[in-house]
Design an enzyme around this catalytic site. Structure first.
Site, PDB file in Angstrom:
ATOM      1  N   ASP A 220       0.874  -1.414   0.039  1.00  0.00           N
ATOM      2  CA  ASP A 220      -0.083  -0.081  -0.027  1.00  0.00           C
ATOM      3  C   ASP A 220       0.844   1.258   0.061  1.00  0.00           C
ATOM      4  O   ASP A 220       1.372   1.460   1.180  1.00  0.00           O
ATOM      5  CB  ASP A 220      -0.885   0.073   1.278  1.00  0.00           C
ATOM      6  CG  ASP A 220      -1.848   1.014   1.144  1.00  0.00           C
ATOM      7  OD1 ASP A 220      -1.645   2.073   0.289  1.00  0.00           O
ATOM      8  OD2 ASP A 220      -2.949   1.065   2.058  1.00  0.00           O
ATOM      9  N   GLU A 222      -0.450   4.246  -1.210  1.00  0.00           N
ATOM     10  CA  GLU A 222      -1.227   5.432  -0.995  1.00  0.00           C
ATOM     11  C   GLU A 222      -1.836   5.553  -2.445  1.00  0.00           C
ATOM     12  O   GLU A 222      -1.046   5.668  -3.531  1.00  0.00           O
ATOM     13  CB  GLU A 222      -0.713   6.723  -0.467  1.00  0.00           C
ATOM     14  CG  GLU A 222      -1.808   7.659  -0.024  1.00  0.00           C
ATOM     15  CD  GLU A 222      -3.088   6.961   0.788  1.00  0.00           C
ATOM     16  OE1 GLU A 222      -3.836   6.388  -0.033  1.00  0.00           O
ATOM     17  OE2 GLU A 222      -3.101   7.177   2.008  1.00  0.00           O
ATOM     18  N   ASN A 223      -3.252   5.307  -2.489  1.00  0.00           N
ATOM     19  CA  ASN A 223      -3.856   5.383  -3.940  1.00  0.00           C
ATOM     20  C   ASN A 223      -3.423   4.539  -4.847  1.00  0.00           C
ATOM     21  O   ASN A 223      -3.614   4.484  -5.926  1.00  0.00           O
ATOM     22  CB  ASN A 223      -3.528   6.906  -4.474  1.00  0.00           C
ATOM     23  CG  ASN A 223      -4.149   8.088  -3.523  1.00  0.00           C
ATOM     24  OD1 ASN A 223      -5.366   7.861  -3.131  1.00  0.00           O
ATOM     25  ND2 ASN A 223      -3.449   9.117  -3.598  1.00  0.00           N
ATOM     26  N   GLY A 297      -4.052   4.471   5.361  1.00  0.00           N
ATOM     27  CA  GLY A 297      -3.662   5.556   5.792  1.00  0.00           C
ATOM     28  C   GLY A 297      -4.619   6.608   6.243  1.00  0.00           C
ATOM     29  O   GLY A 297      -4.160   7.365   7.000  1.00  0.00           O
ATOM     30  N   ASP A 298      -5.618   6.708   5.620  1.00  0.00           N
ATOM     31  CA  ASP A 298      -6.790   7.748   6.069  1.00  0.00           C
ATOM     32  C   ASP A 298      -7.634   7.129   7.057  1.00  0.00           C
ATOM     33  O   ASP A 298      -8.933   7.750   7.059  1.00  0.00           O
ATOM     34  CB  ASP A 298      -7.467   8.356   4.871  1.00  0.00           C
ATOM     35  CG  ASP A 298      -8.135   7.097   4.027  1.00  0.00           C
ATOM     36  OD1 ASP A 298      -8.036   6.121   4.462  1.00  0.00           O
ATOM     37  OD2 ASP A 298      -8.786   7.573   2.984  1.00  0.00           O
TER      38      ASP A 298
END
Length: 339
Positions: A220, A222-223, A297-298
């Site tokens: 991962d 991010e995005n 992460g979010d």
């Protein structure tokens, strides 16, 4: 070539005595642990401190330590403390000198189901297993459960090199985002491509996939869940679903690698080893240095999975060190029943 002393450090003695734990091995390779989390065992051969904290329904808490230096967690102490009551895992202590303990994740881009939008804590008794015939408990994550530390000390930032591994239940997963362990944003928000570097395990297809139906070990970043150089599917990354699964991720300037294995037997397999993803924003990386477990992460908290142990190192671990760590994990003899 290894020196005689480093070879000796990597060797395992008997089933009850480990000469070198995973963090001893990484330290010998000059990639020391900056985080070492486990509810099942000590990850340094001499570690005698607290592995995790459990909290009863009445609010009382106690710390669980290993039975012996470098040994398996004292599950009997937990069973006695939790008898007749519901118990939760309130802290997963960092065994490294950095003190990067994991506690309940705060709200972020996604809010948790708990008070003030925090996530929930995992049951202390939901994932019983055995190591070398001794009972221990893992961290069973279901939707809404998550742990985090937003002030990771010594954790890689920017494009700095790091490594990490985790031992997971390869049969407990889903396609939700995101069952992760590793490096994430410090503000609980999605701050853009390349701001994360964490092990992902599951069968999500939205951001990336491997061969077959999954689950896959992916990164991962991010995005994007990356199973190789491509942003979406990488057919060279196989479905892996051993009951006990070792997952490894490491990354440095314009290089990264994924590995996986049966945590009970056999060597590591390299799933990817090469340049950073071709998609924009991942080279150089912009890692922020928080630590997450069970969430994205979010704070995306729709995933499930079970975590037994894992570490994060500073620096890019050698293949030889990772091979020794896999041998150490195998020697721990994870199993579902007493032997």
């Amino acid at each position: 070539m290894f020196s005689r002393s480093s070879l000796a450090l990597g060797l395992l003695a008997t089933s009850s005595l480990v000469v070198a734990g995973p963090c001893d091995i990484f330290a010998t390779g000059n990639t020391p642990c900056v985080a070492a989390h486990s509810t099942t065992r000590a990850l340094y051969s001499a570690f005698t401190g607290s592995l995790y904290q459990v909290q009863r329904a009445d609010g009382n808490k106690t710390d669980i330590k290993p039975l012996s230096p470098g040994g398996v967690a004292n599950a009997a102490a937990q069973d006695t403390f939790c008898s007749g009551s519901r118990c939760l895992i309130s802290i997963i202590y960092d065994q490294s000198p950095r003190g990067n303990h994991l506690t309940v994740a705060p709200p972020g881009g996604f809010k948790g189901p708990g008070a003030r939008g925090f996530d929930n804590l995992a049951s202390a008794t939901a994932a019983p297993i055995y190591l070398n015939g001794a009972k221990a408990y893992g961290v069973k994550v279901t939707k809404g459960i998550g742990y985090r530390n937003n002030v990771g000390k010594g954790v890689a930032r920017g494009d700095a090199a790091e490594g990490m591994y985790a031992v997971l239940d390869g049969t407990h997963y889903n396609g939700g985002c995101c069952f992760d362990y590793g490096n994430a944003e410090t503000n609980n928000l999605d701050t853009g491509n390349g701001h994360m570097e964490a092990i992902y395990f599951g069968n999500s297809r939205e951001w990336g996939s491997g061969a077959g139906k999954g689950p896959w070990i992916m990164a991962d970043l991010e995005n994007g869940l990356f199973s190789g150089a491509n942003q979406k599917n990488n057919p060279g990354n196989p479905t892996i679903s051993h009951r006990f699964t070792t997952a490894i991720l490491k990354g440095g300037p314009n290089k990264w690698a994924l590995k996986g294995a049966n945590a009970v037997s056999g060597p590591l397999a390299t799933l990817y080893n090469g340049a950073r993803p071709r998609a924009q924003g991942y080279n150089p990386m912009k890692k922020e240095g928080a630590i997450i477990l069970g969430i994205g992460g979010d704070n995306s908290n729709n995933a499930q999975g079970t975590f037994y142990e894992g570490v994060m190192s500073i620096g890019y671990p050698s293949d030889s060190a990772e091979d020794q760590v896999q041998a150490d994990v195998v020697a721990a003899k994870y199993s579902t029943g007493a032997q």
